[in-house]
Design an enzyme around this catalytic site. Structure first.
Site, mmCIF file in Angstrom:
data_model
loop_
_atom_site.group_PDB
_atom_site.id
_atom_site.type_symbol
_atom_site.label_atom_id
_atom_site.label_comp_id
_atom_site.label_asym_id
_atom_site.label_seq_id
_atom_site.Cartn_x
_atom_site.Cartn_y
_atom_site.Cartn_z
ATOM 1 N N THR A 5 0.825 -1.219 0.000
ATOM 2 C CA THR A 5 0.000 0.000 0.000
ATOM 3 C C THR A 5 0.858 1.267 0.000
ATOM 4 O O THR A 5 2.011 1.235 0.456
ATOM 5 C CB THR A 5 -0.895 -0.016 1.266
ATOM 6 O OG1 THR A 5 -1.435 1.278 1.480
ATOM 7 C CG2 THR A 5 -0.122 -0.399 2.522
ATOM 8 N N ASP A 6 0.263 2.364 -0.452
ATOM 9 C CA ASP A 6 0.966 3.656 -0.379
ATOM 10 C C ASP A 6 1.046 4.171 1.063
ATOM 11 O O ASP A 6 1.788 5.110 1.350
ATOM 12 C CB ASP A 6 0.291 4.698 -1.283
ATOM 13 C CG ASP A 6 -1.147 5.014 -0.898
ATOM 14 O OD1 ASP A 6 -1.716 4.312 -0.036
ATOM 15 O OD2 ASP A 6 -1.721 5.963 -1.471
ATOM 16 N N GLU A 7 0.274 3.552 1.973
ATOM 17 C CA GLU A 7 0.249 4.063 3.350
ATOM 18 C C GLU A 7 1.600 3.891 4.054
ATOM 19 O O GLU A 7 1.849 4.520 5.075
ATOM 20 C CB GLU A 7 -0.872 3.386 4.151
ATOM 21 C CG GLU A 7 -2.219 3.604 3.503
ATOM 22 C CD GLU A 7 -3.400 3.338 4.419
ATOM 23 O OE1 GLU A 7 -3.247 3.410 5.643
ATOM 24 O OE2 GLU A 7 -4.477 3.049 3.871
ATOM 25 N N TYR A 65 -1.629 -0.600 11.008
ATOM 26 C CA TYR A 65 -1.786 -1.254 9.693
ATOM 27 C C TYR A 65 -0.604 -0.932 8.788
ATOM 28 O O TYR A 65 0.069 -1.843 8.273
ATOM 29 C CB TYR A 65 -3.100 -0.807 9.025
ATOM 30 C CG TYR A 65 -3.161 -1.134 7.545
ATOM 31 C CD1 TYR A 65 -3.147 -2.455 7.097
ATOM 32 C CD2 TYR A 65 -3.218 -0.123 6.570
ATOM 33 C CE1 TYR A 65 -3.189 -2.762 5.728
ATOM 34 C CE2 TYR A 65 -3.258 -0.415 5.209
ATOM 35 C CZ TYR A 65 -3.238 -1.734 4.796
ATOM 36 O OH TYR A 65 -3.273 -2.041 3.447
ATOM 37 N N LYS A 94 2.397 -3.324 7.223
ATOM 38 C CA LYS A 94 2.658 -3.490 5.781
ATOM 39 C C LYS A 94 4.093 -3.052 5.457
ATOM 40 O O LYS A 94 4.777 -3.702 4.657
ATOM 41 C CB LYS A 94 1.648 -2.677 4.949
ATOM 42 C CG LYS A 94 0.216 -3.170 5.001
ATOM 43 C CD LYS A 94 0.000 -4.561 4.442
ATOM 44 C CE LYS A 94 0.190 -4.668 2.954
ATOM 45 N NZ LYS A 94 -0.178 -6.035 2.453
HETATM 46 P P1 NAD Z 1 -9.492 -7.509 2.216
HETATM 47 O O1 NAD Z 1 -9.474 -7.197 3.679
HETATM 48 O O2 NAD Z 1 -10.725 -7.220 1.428
HETATM 49 O O3 NAD Z 1 -9.154 -9.050 1.997
HETATM 50 C C1 NAD Z 1 -8.146 -9.700 2.721
HETATM 51 C C2 NAD Z 1 -8.286 -11.198 2.484
HETATM 52 O O4 NAD Z 1 -7.218 -11.856 3.192
HETATM 53 C C3 NAD Z 1 -9.598 -11.784 3.012
HETATM 54 O O5 NAD Z 1 -10.152 -12.658 2.055
HETATM 55 C C4 NAD Z 1 -9.166 -12.557 4.262
HETATM 56 O O6 NAD Z 1 -9.992 -13.681 4.536
HETATM 57 C C5 NAD Z 1 -7.744 -12.964 3.892
HETATM 58 N N1 NAD Z 1 -6.904 -13.210 5.075
HETATM 59 C C6 NAD Z 1 -6.764 -12.417 6.166
HETATM 60 N N2 NAD Z 1 -5.914 -12.986 7.040
HETATM 61 C C7 NAD Z 1 -5.496 -14.161 6.482
HETATM 62 C C8 NAD Z 1 -4.607 -15.183 6.909
HETATM 63 N N3 NAD Z 1 -3.986 -15.118 8.078
HETATM 64 N N4 NAD Z 1 -4.397 -16.233 6.078
HETATM 65 C C9 NAD Z 1 -5.026 -16.310 4.876
HETATM 66 N N5 NAD Z 1 -5.898 -15.370 4.441
HETATM 67 C C10 NAD Z 1 -6.123 -14.308 5.235
HETATM 68 O O7 NAD Z 1 -8.231 -6.745 1.611
HETATM 69 P P2 NAD Z 1 -8.058 -6.052 0.183
HETATM 70 O O8 NAD Z 1 -8.618 -4.681 0.240
HETATM 71 O O9 NAD Z 1 -8.494 -6.993 -0.875
HETATM 72 O O10 NAD Z 1 -6.471 -5.900 0.142
HETATM 73 C C11 NAD Z 1 -5.634 -6.930 -0.417
HETATM 74 C C12 NAD Z 1 -4.190 -6.494 -0.318
HETATM 75 O O11 NAD Z 1 -3.997 -5.248 -0.986
HETATM 76 C C13 NAD Z 1 -3.735 -6.266 1.130
HETATM 77 O O12 NAD Z 1 -2.418 -6.765 1.254
HETATM 78 C C14 NAD Z 1 -3.755 -4.761 1.295
HETATM 79 O O13 NAD Z 1 -2.801 -4.335 2.236
HETATM 80 C C15 NAD Z 1 -3.407 -4.310 -0.104
HETATM 81 N N6 NAD Z 1 -3.919 -2.995 -0.510
HETATM 82 C C16 NAD Z 1 -5.243 -2.699 -0.392
HETATM 83 C C17 NAD Z 1 -5.716 -1.456 -0.831
HETATM 84 C C18 NAD Z 1 -7.171 -1.097 -0.763
HETATM 85 O O14 NAD Z 1 -7.531 0.048 -1.042
HETATM 86 N N7 NAD Z 1 -8.065 -2.017 -0.445
HETATM 87 C C19 NAD Z 1 -4.826 -0.526 -1.367
HETATM 88 C C20 NAD Z 1 -3.471 -0.874 -1.478
HETATM 89 C C21 NAD Z 1 -3.037 -2.109 -1.062
#
Ligand code: NAD
Length: 339
Positions: free
Chosen positions: A139-141, A164, A168
């Site tokens: 993430t950009d965070e 968080y 990350k």
């Molecule tokens: P989300 O919270 O919607 O989904 C996370 C998934 O991970 C869920 O299906 C959950 O069941 C699974 N999970 C959690 N803990 C687990 C574990 N211990 N073992 C196996 N599975 C597990 O998240 P998202 O928004 O889809 O984000 C996905 C990735 O992208 C993350 O790494 C997040 O940091 C990154 N990200 C998200 C955003 C955003 O805006 N949503 C932006 C930049 C980066």
């Protein structure tokens, strides 16, 4: 068939990525490892059911080393794209420990198993696993908060502010170290805020839509002036695809939409669209309520995506005006609301 392990793909971004990659390529067998926490939902992947894709779902924890090793052995994994994480900043303020467990220890477990499965020793891949890649989704965070000007580039120093983003940032550092110390073929993508179909109800845009449709007050933190750089989720998927296949090993790539909006602008745009699509007596804007700010709330995030644009020819297909309509339509359908 090349077998690749994707983690966390019952969540928002992963469940958009799996149909995308399975539609685009026919040489992958995808193994999706997901714990199905509150954030994971197999309904998100219904659209691939019944299609002739090579796809296997495994319910399990990325921190469970024995399980991860058994998956590598059973499927002879040739690549990893690691999405799984605890992803909601508000939850990380209330219960930071699970963020450290999943995001830090989970990433360590996965990358360490991959290293030992693919490589003989530092900088020496086993011949059959030459080129196997570990792609970490971040993430950009991790870069902290910007003032009124400036953009995050790949060389911006890390300055995470929430549990968080700190978890990350830590996971990014572990991935970086496996490239530098062991010569593992890694790439990291750091993306801005995503929006689109299948995002969990807890996040900002789904909350605005849900609360408005339920005629409940729409909570906006502080004065609503915090700025995020919004990217449609499929444009993120496109960036992940390009970096996984064409990115330079050991590098990181920022992905962002050049689409900065304050939370107040976002809530107003959504209310205006809902006023047209599902009109009520009063505008949905009257439901907007400012609530006590999130502790340590970062003021502004904005991405300089020129590296991925110039080197890998990435560009966003969606602008916010078109992406937000698609998103709202998806939620209207989810909540069974007729226009
Ligand atoms: P989300 O919270 O919607 O989904 C996370 C998934 O991970 C869920 O299906 C959950 O069941 C699974 N999970 C959690 N803990 C687990 C574990 N211990 N073992 C196996 N599975 C597990 O998240 P998202 O928004 O889809 O984000 C996905 C990735 O992208 C993350 O790494 C997040 O940091 C990154 N990200 C998200 C955003 C955003 O805006 N949503 C932006 C930049 C980066």
């Amino acid at each position: 068939m090349k077998k690749i392990l994707l983690t966390g793909c019952a969540g928002f971004i992963g469940s958009n990525f799996i149909p995308y990659i399975l539609d685009k390529y026919n040489n992958y067998h995808i193994i999706n490892l997901d714990l199905l926490t509150y954030a994971g939902n197999l309904e998100n992947l219904k659209e691939i059911e019944g299609k002739e894709f090579e796809y296997t779902f495994i319910k399990g924890n990325i921190c469970d080393r024995e399980l991860v090793e058994s998956i590598f052995n059973q499927y002879d994994i040739r690549g990893v794209i690691h999405f799984a994480a605890e992803s909601h900043v508000d939850n990380s303020i209330k219960m930071p420990e699970i963020f450290i467990e999943t995001n830090v220890k989970g990433t360590f477990t996965l990358i360490d198993v991959a290293y030992k499965y693919w490589m003989m020793r530092p900088f020496q891949y086993k011949i059959e696993y030459e080129g196997c890649r570990f792609h970490h989704i971040s993430t950009d965070e991790v870069y902290g908060s910007l003032g009124e000007t400036g953009l995050f580039s790949e060389t911006t120093p890390y300055a995470p502010n929430s549990p968080y983003s700190a978890s990350k940032a830590s996971s990014d550092m572990i991935v970086r170290s496996y490239h530098h110390t062991y010569g593992l073929n890694t790439v990291i993508t750091n993306c801005s805020n995503n929006y689109g179909p299948k995002q969990h109800d807890e996040k900002l845009i789904p909350t605005i839509i849900r609360k408005a449709l339920a005629n409940e007050s729409i909570p906006i933190y502080g004065d609503g002036k915090n700025i995020r750089d919004w990217l449609y989720v499929l444009d993120h998927c496109k960036g992940i695809d390009l970096v996984f296949h064409n990115g330079k090993q050991g590098e990181t790539y920022n992905i962002g939409g050049k689409n900065e909006k304050t939370n107040f602008e976002i809530v107003n745009i959504i209310c205006e669209i809902l006023d047209k699509k599902v009109p009520q007596k009063k505008s949905y804007k009257e439901l907007i309520t400012f609530v006590e700010d999130r502790a340590g709330h970062d003021m502004r995030y904005a991405i300089d995506a020129s590296k991925i644009e110039d080197q890998l020819d990435w560009k966003a297909n969606e602008n916010f005006d078109s992406g937000i309509i698609k998103t709202i339509d998806w939620y209207l359908n989810k909540y069974g609301v007729k226009e």
